[in-house]
Structures are given as C-alpha cells and as structure tokens.
Design a protein around this motif. Structure first.
Motif, short mmCIF file in Angstrom:
data_model
loop_
_atom_site.label_atom_id
_atom_site.label_comp_id
_atom_site.label_asym_id
_atom_site.label_seq_id
_atom_site.Cartn_x
_atom_site.Cartn_y
_atom_site.Cartn_z
N ASP A 39 35.28 41.94 33.32
CA ASP A 39 34.92 40.98 34.37
C ASP A 39 36.10 40.70 35.30
N ARG A 40 37.29 40.58 34.72
CA ARG A 40 38.47 40.33 35.56
C ARG A 40 38.78 41.54 36.43
N LYS A 41 38.56 42.72 35.91
CA LYS A 41 38.74 43.93 36.71
C LYS A 41 37.76 43.94 37.88
N ASP A 42 36.50 43.58 37.62
CA ASP A 42 35.49 43.54 38.68
C ASP A 42 35.87 42.52 39.76
N ILE A 43 36.35 41.35 39.33
CA ILE A 43 36.73 40.31 40.28
C ILE A 43 37.90 40.78 41.14
N TYR A 44 38.93 41.33 40.48
CA TYR A 44 40.08 41.83 41.24
C TYR A 44 39.65 42.88 42.25
N GLU A 45 38.84 43.82 41.82
CA GLU A 45 38.44 44.92 42.70
C GLU A 45 37.63 44.40 43.89
N TYR A 46 36.82 43.38 43.70
CA TYR A 46 36.06 42.81 44.82
C TYR A 46 37.02 42.17 45.82
N ILE A 47 37.98 41.39 45.32
CA ILE A 47 38.94 40.74 46.21
C ILE A 47 39.81 41.78 46.90
N GLU A 48 40.28 42.76 46.15
CA GLU A 48 41.14 43.80 46.72
C GLU A 48 40.43 44.57 47.82
N ARG A 49 39.15 44.80 47.63
CA ARG A 49 38.36 45.57 48.59
C ARG A 49 38.01 44.77 49.84
N ASN A 50 37.95 43.46 49.72
CA ASN A 50 37.46 42.63 50.82
C ASN A 50 38.52 41.75 51.47
N GLY A 51 39.73 41.77 50.96
CA GLY A 51 40.78 40.98 51.58
C GLY A 51 40.72 39.53 51.14
N THR A 52 40.91 38.60 52.06
CA THR A 52 40.86 37.17 51.76
C THR A 52 39.41 36.70 51.77
#
Length: 244
Positions: free
Chosen positions: A13-26
């Motif tokens: 779940d933390r990997k998914d959250i990080y990847e969403y933020i990393e992919r979309n910026g702020t």
C-alpha cells in the motif's frame, strides 16, 4: 531523498501511495485517498510512515515526493545574476517553454524529446523503479534562462550511465550560463557515482558539438542519416564524457 536512493517501502500500500504521488507531482491528500480507495485512517497511517522514512513531505493539504533540494548557487556571469538550482514542479511550464524554444531551432532532437515527455507527464523530477530524472535550471530574476536534464536509467546494467541534455535560451547565451549548467549536471552525476554521460546531437549543430568538446566530451559514434530535418538526412553525433 535523492533521485538515486534505493526504494524500499516494506508494504504494498505504501508503494502504491508513493508511486501515485511520484507520478502526479504535488497532490491533495484527499485526491490520493479517492484515487487509491483508502479509508482516511489507513491513508494517514501510511503517509506518516512515508514521511518518517523521508519519501514524501506535507505541504499544507498537499503531499509531494521529498526530494532533497540541494544548494542553490547564485553567480555573476557577465552582466547577469544567475541562480542555478534544482528544478521544482512550479517551474514546469517555463521549463517546457525554454526547452522547446531551444529545440525549435531544429538542431537538438534529444531536447525536443525531453520537452515532450515533461509536458506529457506534467511533473519535473521522477524517481521510480523504472526510470528517474534530475533537472537543474538557471534563472535570471523571474526568467528561466536554461536547464540541464539527466535521464537516469534504473536498469542495473545501465545504472552507471546517464543521458544529459543542456540548453540556454538565445537571449541568455554568451555569458557562460550553459557552461555553469553543464558543470552542475556533470558534478552532480560524478558525486553520485555515475561513470559516463551521453548526449546525442545532429551533425549540423556544430556549435553544440564544439561546446561539448570544449568541456572534454568526445565523439563516441556517428549514426549516418539518423535524423531527418527539413527534408534532409542528418547524421547523429553521439558524444560522451567519462567521469572516472
């Protein structure tokens, strides 16, 4: 966090959250929650761990990847006061415009690809399991004068190399801005253990080739007729510099 740091989240779940933020910026926290279908308490717990481990930071109601900003350097070049710093998401529009301005001269195809990618992804820095990138910009007052971009492959067999592009908008040339940007990119890569940098340029861009040669780069290969510019086939000059 550096864009060269290893990623280890310890929980899917933390990997998914990080990847969403990393992919979309702020992004807003509630956007992350809705996009990934998390309960508020569960998302809050995971965000707390990601912040603790240095992967993300909170900015008001938003979260973003916690890239280490590095030092901003302000130097006097000719009659210009130039600040060279790590690019941020707020630079995206100006950065894309500057790269396109240089690429639209028709002699820097690699830069055009970088601009198109940034414009498509709508995020400046990237760091994931597939590919990462670092970007530094030079600013004069409120204007973005130039950039240096490093494409950092995550594949193990290529992880000692990076592809660099650098450019200065026409009105800021002749003051050493490009040299400062190139040095910043090369120094950053060398300090992080990269062994070799590459840059590919059309053979017709003699000024860029001479610029890189003046900074110790060498022609490693030439691909005949690789580009087609204004209806003419143009060789690609593949240049490289060793950092060892």
């Amino acid at each position: 966090m550096e864009v060269t740091d290893s990623l280890n989240f310890g929980h899917k779940d933390r990997k998914d959250i990080y990847e969403y933020i990393e992919r979309n910026g702020t992004v807003r926290e509630d956007e992350v929650r809705r996009a990934l279908n998390f309960e508020p308490a569960a998302l809050g717990a995971h965000l707390t761990v990601l912040r603790r481990d240095g992967y993300i930071r909170k900015v008001g109601n938003h979260v973003e990847v916690a890239y280490a900003p590095g030092e901003a350097e302000t130097v006097e070049l000719g009659d210009l006061d130039v600040t060279i710093r790590m690019a941020q998401n707020v630079d995206l529009e100006s950065l894309v415009d500057a790269i396109h301005e240089v690429a639209d001269e028709g002699r820097y195809i690699e830069a055009e690809t970088v601009a198109d990618l940034l414009d498509h992804e709508e995020v400046v820095l990237r760091h994931n399991d597939v590919n990462s990138r670092m970007v530094f910009v030079a600013t004069v007052g409120d204007e973005l004068a130039g950039w240096v971009h490093l494409d950092l492959p995550e594949a193990e067999k290529l992880s000692h190399t990076a592809v660099l592009t650098v450019g200065t908008r026409p009105e800021f040339r002749g003051n050493g801005v490009g040299s400062r940007l190139l040095d910043r990119g090369v120094d950053w890569a060398r300090e992080r253990g990269f062994e070799k940098l590459y840059n590919s340029i059309p053979a017709t861009n003699e000024e860029a080739i001479a610029f890189l040669e003046g900074h110790g780069w060498e022609t490693e290969a030439v691909r005949d007729g690789h580009y087609k510019i204004d209806g003419d086939y143009v060789d690609e000059v593949m240049m490289a510099v060793s950092l060892r």
